[in-house]
Design a protein around this motif. Structure first.
Motif, PDB file in Angstrom:
ATOM      1  N   ASN A  89     -39.219 -11.685  -5.034  1.00 42.02           N
ATOM      2  CA  ASN A  89     -38.474 -10.909  -4.049  1.00 42.02           C
ATOM      3  C   ASN A  89     -39.243  -9.708  -3.522  1.00 42.02           C
ATOM      4  OD1 ASN A  89     -36.411 -12.687  -4.508  1.00 42.02           O
ATOM      5  ND2 ASN A  89     -35.261 -11.323  -5.852  1.00 42.02           N
ATOM      6  N   LEU A  90     -40.499  -9.559  -3.925  1.00 44.30           N
ATOM      7  CA  LEU A  90     -41.313  -8.483  -3.391  1.00 44.30           C
ATOM      8  C   LEU A  90     -41.493  -8.650  -1.878  1.00 44.30           C
ATOM      9  CD1 LEU A  90     -44.097  -8.338  -6.126  1.00 44.30           C
ATOM     10  CD2 LEU A  90     -42.221  -6.700  -5.796  1.00 44.30           C
ATOM     11  N   PHE A  91     -41.698  -7.534  -1.191  1.00 40.34           N
ATOM     12  CA  PHE A  91     -41.812  -7.578   0.265  1.00 40.34           C
ATOM     13  C   PHE A  91     -42.863  -8.583   0.726  1.00 40.34           C
ATOM     14  CE2 PHE A  91     -43.712  -6.146   4.247  1.00 40.34           C
ATOM     15  CZ  PHE A  91     -42.596  -6.037   5.068  1.00 40.34           C
ATOM     16  N   CYS A  92     -44.040  -8.528   0.089  1.00 44.64           N
ATOM     17  CA  CYS A  92     -45.127  -9.414   0.513  1.00 44.64           C
ATOM     18  C   CYS A  92     -44.839 -10.877   0.195  1.00 44.64           C
ATOM     19  CB  CYS A  92     -46.434  -9.003  -0.163  1.00 44.64           C
ATOM     20  SG  CYS A  92     -47.102  -7.440   0.466  1.00 44.64           S
ATOM     21  N   GLU A  93     -43.944 -11.130  -0.746  1.00 45.29           N
ATOM     22  CA  GLU A  93     -43.584 -12.505  -1.087  1.00 45.29           C
ATOM     23  C   GLU A  93     -42.538 -13.069  -0.122  1.00 45.29           C
ATOM     24  OE1 GLU A  93     -44.995 -14.092  -3.717  1.00 45.29           O
ATOM     25  OE2 GLU A  93     -46.154 -12.330  -4.335  1.00 45.29           O
ATOM     26  N   ARG A 123     -30.641  -7.075  -7.258  1.00 43.22           N
ATOM     27  CA  ARG A 123     -31.494  -5.892  -7.142  1.00 43.22           C
ATOM     28  C   ARG A 123     -32.572  -5.818  -8.219  1.00 43.22           C
ATOM     29  NH1 ARG A 123     -30.405   0.549  -7.294  1.00 43.22           N
ATOM     30  NH2 ARG A 123     -31.658   1.084  -5.467  1.00 43.22           N
ATOM     31  N   ASP A 124     -32.511  -6.676  -9.226  1.00 39.26           N
ATOM     32  CA  ASP A 124     -33.523  -6.635 -10.275  1.00 39.26           C
ATOM     33  C   ASP A 124     -34.912  -6.904  -9.697  1.00 39.26           C
ATOM     34  OD1 ASP A 124     -31.747  -6.047 -12.240  1.00 39.26           O
ATOM     35  OD2 ASP A 124     -31.574  -8.099 -13.002  1.00 39.26           O
ATOM     36  N   ALA A 125     -35.899  -6.254 -10.272  1.00 42.72           N
ATOM     37  CA  ALA A 125     -37.276  -6.446  -9.821  1.00 42.72           C
ATOM     38  C   ALA A 125     -37.763  -7.844 -10.190  1.00 42.72           C
ATOM     39  CB  ALA A 125     -38.186  -5.395 -10.439  1.00 42.72           C
ATOM     40  N   LYS A 126     -38.088  -8.628  -9.180  1.00 46.86           N
ATOM     41  CA  LYS A 126     -38.586  -9.984  -9.383  1.00 46.86           C
ATOM     42  C   LYS A 126     -39.764 -10.205  -8.445  1.00 46.86           C
ATOM     43  CE  LYS A 126     -33.784 -11.474  -9.965  1.00 46.86           C
ATOM     44  NZ  LYS A 126     -32.676 -12.216  -9.321  1.00 46.86           N
ATOM     45  N   GLN A 127     -40.807 -10.823  -8.949  1.00 46.19           N
ATOM     46  CA  GLN A 127     -41.996 -11.038  -8.125  1.00 46.19           C
ATOM     47  C   GLN A 127     -41.667 -11.801  -6.854  1.00 46.19           C
ATOM     48  OE1 GLN A 127     -45.709 -12.255 -10.047  1.00 46.19           O
ATOM     49  NE2 GLN A 127     -45.959 -13.821  -8.470  1.00 46.19           N
ATOM     50  N   ASN A 176     -32.234  -8.222   5.135  1.00 43.32           N
ATOM     51  CA  ASN A 176     -31.552  -7.587   4.015  1.00 43.32           C
ATOM     52  C   ASN A 176     -30.245  -8.274   3.660  1.00 43.32           C
ATOM     53  OD1 ASN A 176     -33.540  -5.661   3.743  1.00 43.32           O
ATOM     54  ND2 ASN A 176     -32.497  -4.165   5.044  1.00 43.32           N
ATOM     55  N   SER A 178     -41.492 -11.355   3.136  1.00 44.39           N
ATOM     56  CA  SER A 178     -41.696 -11.058   4.551  1.00 44.39           C
ATOM     57  C   SER A 178     -42.514 -12.144   5.241  1.00 44.39           C
ATOM     58  CB  SER A 178     -42.398  -9.712   4.689  1.00 44.39           C
ATOM     59  OG  SER A 178     -42.642  -9.405   6.040  1.00 44.39           O
TER      60      SER A 178
END
Length: 354
Positions: A200-204, A194-198, A247, A206
């Motif tokens: 794993n961003l939606f745009c990266e 769950r950590d914020a990682k670039q 998910n 999807s």
């Protein structure tokens, strides 16, 4: 405190270390309906002081304790610990726990039995080598007796769980060759944490499909360790994980070469016989391959077997939910065995569909 005790006995007091991650949230979700458990403590270092509902709104309204730091816990007020801390942070924490506490560790910190091998794959020395000697690897269907008497259980990784369930029975019976195993595995994005990682961003993520850890992934030695145990000799697998824009869910497509005289029907029959009495593992009929949606949000695993076009080869398709059978559900399954509860208690829900 949240308790759902309906058994007439005193529920055990459970603490979840690292409750602000996906696996921690799944532990809470599933334990809320466990009749023998009271959720007595939840920790999250960066979220300490917050109600769990502020971090996970879907868990509001259950009377759960607020999140606290680990050093604020009263260990004497707990009976059992689930450790859902990040890899590399767990060994010293568990080694420092009072001996009366039983533990299931969901990190990778105790999965490799050889501390030297751990150092090679994780980049630092093992920090609890004495405790490592006592830890039981918690693939429940294969280590049930050892899990039952263990104080500390290392919960398997999600990729190893989906890979080992089809491979261990076949390799132990000599039905497949040990040097021709290729595992092509795919995971939902929740497997990355769950950590914020670039990355794993939606745009990266999807509308894409990407391999990672190619040629060197930390689940390789875990898979090989368990296969080596049944083969009686070193086993090297070709393993490549992929991230899929969904998910949750995990699929391992495994390519094997059968030993002389063995047929695909033999493989399917061996798997069906091995798992006939297992509540969470099933084998699909000939011509039917499982999909991740068939096990979503459940502790179930499904395995399909198909003949390859290459003579003497077969394709195994194995699916689990990476957050449940691949993590929190299997952890509760192990707790049930360790504490003498019915093994399916609290985790026997049917898959979610659609």
């Amino acid at each position: 405190m949240a308790s759902t005790n309906t058994s007439g006995g005193t529920p055990i007091r459970v603490g979840i270390l690292g409750a602000s991650g996906y696996t921690g949230a799944e532990l809470v979700r599933m334990l809320l309906r466990h009749p023998n458990v009271t959720i007595a403590a939840l920790t999250a270092e960066r979220q300490a002081g917050k109600p769990i509902a502020e971090v996970f709104p879907h868990l509001a309204g259950y009377g759960l304790p607020d999140l606290v730091k680990i050093d604020a816990l009263d260990w004497n007020a707990l009976d059992f610990i689930f450790c859902a801390l990040p890899h590399g942070t767990t060994q010293e924490v568990i080694a420092g726990l009072p001996s009366h506490l039983k533990v299931v560790d969901l990190s990778a910190d105790f999965r490799l039995t050889d501390p030297a091998e751990y150092a090679v794959w994780y980049g630092h020395e093992h920090r609890a080598t004495d405790l490592q000697k006592e830890v039981v690897y918690g693939l429940t269907e294969f280590n049930r007796a050892a899990v039952a008497t263990a104080r500390v259980v290392a919960n398997p990784g999600c990729y190893p769980t989906s890979s080992l369930l089809p491979l261990l029975p076949l390799l132990s019976k000599g039905l497949i060759e040990s040097d021709r195993i290729v595992i092509d595995a795919k995971s939902g994005v929740s497997g990355a944490g769950r950590d914020a990682k670039q990355a794993n961003l939606f745009c990266e993520v999807s509308e894409g499909f990407a391999a990672y850890g190619v040629g060197h992934h930390r689940h390789m030695p875990e898979i090989e360790q368990e296969l080596r145990g049944v083969a009686g000799r070193p086993v090297t697998v070709s393993f490549t994980p992929h991230l899929v824009p969904m998910n949750r869910g995990m699929m391992a497509t495994i390519y094997v070469r059968m030993t002389d005289g063995v047929t695909v029907d033999d493989l399917r029959a061996a798997l069906a016989a091995r798992y006939a009495d297992e509540p969470f593992v099933g084998v699909t009929p000939a011509g039917v391959n499982p999909a991740t949606r068939h096990v979503r949000a459940s502790n179930h695993a499904l395995i399909g077997v198909t003949a390859d076009r290459a003579p003497g080869c077969a394709i195994l398709v194995s699916v689990i939910d990476n957050l449940v059978k691949g993590a929190s559900g299997q952890a509760i399954q192990n707790m049930n065995v360790m504490m003498g509860f019915g093994e399916t208690t609290g985790i026997d829900q049917a898959p979610l569909f659609p």
